[in-house]
Design a protein around this motif. Structure first.
Motif, short mmCIF file in Angstrom:
data_model
loop_
_atom_site.label_atom_id
_atom_site.label_comp_id
_atom_site.label_asym_id
_atom_site.label_seq_id
_atom_site.Cartn_x
_atom_site.Cartn_y
_atom_site.Cartn_z
N ARG A 59 7.26 -1.09 -5.45
CA ARG A 59 6.47 -0.76 -5.25
C ARG A 59 5.00 -1.44 -3.75
NH1 ARG A 59 1.46 -4.71 -8.76
NH2 ARG A 59 -0.11 -3.13 -7.62
N ASN A 60 5.13 -1.87 -2.94
CA ASN A 60 4.18 -2.45 -2.10
C ASN A 60 4.76 -1.12 -1.00
OD1 ASN A 60 2.90 -4.21 -2.90
ND2 ASN A 60 4.60 -6.17 -2.16
N SER A 61 5.82 -0.25 -0.89
CA SER A 61 5.87 0.39 -0.10
C SER A 61 4.77 1.82 -0.11
CB SER A 61 7.39 1.02 0.05
OG SER A 61 7.65 1.45 -1.33
N LEU A 62 5.28 2.04 -1.65
CA LEU A 62 3.71 2.80 -1.59
C LEU A 62 2.68 2.68 -2.48
CD1 LEU A 62 6.22 5.31 -4.52
CD2 LEU A 62 5.65 5.34 -1.95
N HIS A 98 -1.68 -3.23 -0.95
CA HIS A 98 -3.30 -4.15 -1.17
C HIS A 98 -3.53 -3.80 -2.14
CE1 HIS A 98 -2.54 -4.80 2.76
NE2 HIS A 98 -2.67 -2.80 3.16
N ASN A 99 -2.24 -3.52 -3.53
CA ASN A 99 -2.87 -3.51 -5.06
C ASN A 99 -3.16 -2.36 -5.19
OD1 ASN A 99 -2.28 -6.63 -5.60
ND2 ASN A 99 -4.35 -6.87 -4.83
N THR A 100 -3.06 -1.20 -4.31
CA THR A 100 -3.71 -0.10 -4.91
C THR A 100 -2.74 0.77 -6.11
OG1 THR A 100 -2.79 0.46 -3.08
CG2 THR A 100 -4.47 0.66 -2.82
N PHE A 101 -3.90 1.27 -6.84
CA PHE A 101 -2.65 2.00 -7.85
C PHE A 101 -3.63 3.70 -8.51
CE2 PHE A 101 -6.43 0.37 -8.68
CZ PHE A 101 -7.29 0.81 -9.83
N LEU A 102 -2.49 4.21 -9.36
CA LEU A 102 -2.86 5.45 -9.58
C LEU A 102 -3.53 5.15 -10.70
CD1 LEU A 102 0.59 7.72 -8.35
CD2 LEU A 102 -1.38 6.86 -7.19
N ILE A 103 -4.24 6.51 -11.01
CA ILE A 103 -5.00 6.35 -12.00
C ILE A 103 -4.62 8.28 -13.18
CG2 ILE A 103 -6.94 5.44 -11.93
CD1 ILE A 103 -8.63 7.81 -11.92
N GLY A 104 -4.48 7.39 -14.71
CA GLY A 104 -3.65 8.63 -15.12
C GLY A 104 -4.45 9.05 -16.62
N HIS A 105 -4.09 10.21 -17.47
CA HIS A 105 -4.97 10.03 -19.16
C HIS A 105 -3.80 9.51 -19.71
CE1 HIS A 105 -1.21 13.04 -20.18
NE2 HIS A 105 -1.65 13.49 -18.76
N SER A 106 -4.51 8.96 -20.83
CA SER A 106 -3.59 8.84 -22.00
C SER A 106 -2.68 8.83 -22.16
CB SER A 106 -4.14 8.16 -23.24
OG SER A 106 -4.59 9.74 -23.61
N GLY A 107 -1.41 9.51 -21.24
CA GLY A 107 -0.12 9.80 -22.38
C GLY A 107 0.64 9.31 -21.20
N TYR A 108 0.23 9.10 -20.09
CA TYR A 108 0.72 7.92 -18.96
C TYR A 108 0.83 6.34 -19.85
CZ TYR A 108 1.09 11.55 -15.87
OH TYR A 108 1.33 13.09 -15.45
N PRO A 109 2.03 5.49 -19.38
CA PRO A 109 2.05 4.48 -19.35
C PRO A 109 1.49 3.68 -18.87
CG PRO A 109 4.26 5.75 -18.51
CD PRO A 109 3.68 6.31 -18.39
N SER A 110 0.83 2.65 -18.91
CA SER A 110 0.70 1.69 -18.39
C SER A 110 1.55 0.74 -17.18
CB SER A 110 -0.07 0.70 -19.10
OG SER A 110 -0.59 -0.54 -18.51
N LEU A 111 1.48 1.07 -15.98
CA LEU A 111 2.35 0.45 -15.06
C LEU A 111 1.35 -0.80 -14.08
CD1 LEU A 111 4.80 3.86 -14.59
CD2 LEU A 111 5.38 1.46 -15.76
N PRO A 112 1.95 -0.97 -13.05
CA PRO A 112 1.59 -2.35 -12.16
C PRO A 112 0.93 -1.60 -11.38
CG PRO A 112 3.82 -3.32 -12.35
CD PRO A 112 3.88 -1.93 -13.30
#
Length: 366
Positions: free
Chosen positions: A264-267, A270-284
């Motif tokens: 995860r840290n390679s992408l 610093h606790n960054t993340f993507l956002i997606g609509h409700s069709g996507y699963p909740s992931l770290p």
């Protein structure tokens, strides 16, 4: 570690030549059609040469002049007309033509044949990808055969695909990551967003395995999944999944998912993340909105409102892609999925290239 590009395309590396003889044979096809029946052809005598051959030479020169005439018409367009028709600025086009000319993808040697110059080839490609008209009127306009037109389009697309790693890349530098997060925060009020993940369906004609490509709306399509930064640039693409695939299935088949799951840290440092609509699963590293129900707190509802405003950036990127390169809206006639995928990816590359060049297009995002 994930590669900058998510799909590897094998670009053709051999140079090609298109003979003017090839384009001229259409005018004299009746000669080849009766080959072997020379007794039925009344060949000109020597004394008739001055009558027979000058017209032939005239028609050959006329065909070449028609090509030159149309190139002159393009050159006569104002900058606004050029951008309206070709969907990118003349400055951007000339820069790409210069790079194409130096790339070696368009042959510069002759060996007795006349190659098509880079400028003409790039204009043919732009005419194809910026509109939905079939090949025949494009070939007629540039006065080359349909088969030659298609070869030019594939050749230029192959060259554009070599730019994939440079044009569509994941943010790595800390300053770049911070800049993207700060821009998202400024626009949405949410911290640490590194991008929006979304997908769009590209409509196609009914393929052989039609059921697999039939999406929930009853259309045949392939999927373009992309992550988009705060400036509407694509930072990651995954293209070619059949239209019946849902968001989770397409995501889990992408290299983005596998890399983020294992490192995860390679992408997402610093606790960054993507956002997606409700069709996507909740992931770290992927945050969908809270599921709508009567028990949501005011803070959760406010987050969902901000989340929705951020997702609109993804919608805008896809709208801009399809408005600039209108071929991406619908692929008629063409059923070769590999060819369609190449064209979509080439359009994504040019989309980023234009944004990097500050070559913007006015589009109604409503």
């Amino acid at each position: 570690m994930i590669k900058n590009n998510q799909i590897i395309w094998l670009a053709e590396t051999n140079n090609f030549l298109i003979s003017t003889d090839d384009s001229d044979t259409d005018s004299f096809s009746h000669v080849s059609n009766v080959e072997g029946n020379s007794s039925e052809i009344e060949w000109p005598d020597d004394e008739d040469d001055e009558i027979f051959f000058p017209p032939m030479q005239y028609f050959i020169r006329l065909r070449r002049r028609r090509v030159d005439d149309y190139m002159h018409i393009i050159d006569s367009w104002t900058d606004a007309e050029f951008k309206n028709r070709m969907r990118l600025s003349r400055k951007t086009a000339f820069r790409l033509i210069g790079e194409l000319d130096k790339s070696g993808f368009i042959a510069s040697h002759k060996f007795g044949l006349k190659p098509l110059e880079s400028k003409l080839c790039f204009y043919i490609f732009l005419t194809f990808i910026s509109n939905t008209e079939p090949l025949t009127p494009i070939a007629t306009r540039f006065d080359i055969s349909i088969s030659s037109t298609f070869r030019v389009i594939r050749k230029v697309a192959s060259w554009i695909l070599t730019k994939l790693n440079d044009a569509i890349r994941w943010p790595q530098d800390f300053n770049e990551i911070q800049y993207i997060c700060d821009n998202f925060h400024l626009k949405t009020g949410i911290s640490n967003i590194l991008g929006v993940i979304d997908r769009t369906h590209i409509r196609i004609e009914k393929p052989k395995n039609a059921r697999e490509y039939c999406n929930p709306k009853g259309h045949f399509s392939i999927i373009l999944q992309a992550t988009i930064d705060s400036q509407l640039r694509f930072t990651n693409i995954f293209c070619g999944e059949p239209g019946s695939s849902n968001c989770t299935r397409a995501l889990k088949k992408s290299p983005l998912y596998h890399t983020a799951t294992h490192d995860r840290n390679s992408l997402f440092p610093h606790n960054t993340f993507l956002i997606g609509h409700s069709g996507y699963p909740s992931l770290p590293w992927l945050v969908p909105p809270f599921r709508e129900n009567k028990r949501l707190t005011p803070q959760q509802r406010e987050f969902n409102a901000l989340h929705a405003s951020a997702r609109k950036l993804g919608d805008r990127a896809f709208i801009l892609l399809k408005a600039r390169f209108r071929r991406i809206k619908l692929f008629t006639v063409y059923r070769n999925i590999a060819f369609i995928t190449d064209m979509i990816v080439a359009a994504c590359i040019l989309h980023n290239y234009c944004l990097n060049e500050n070559d913007h297009l006015e589009v109604n995002h409503d």
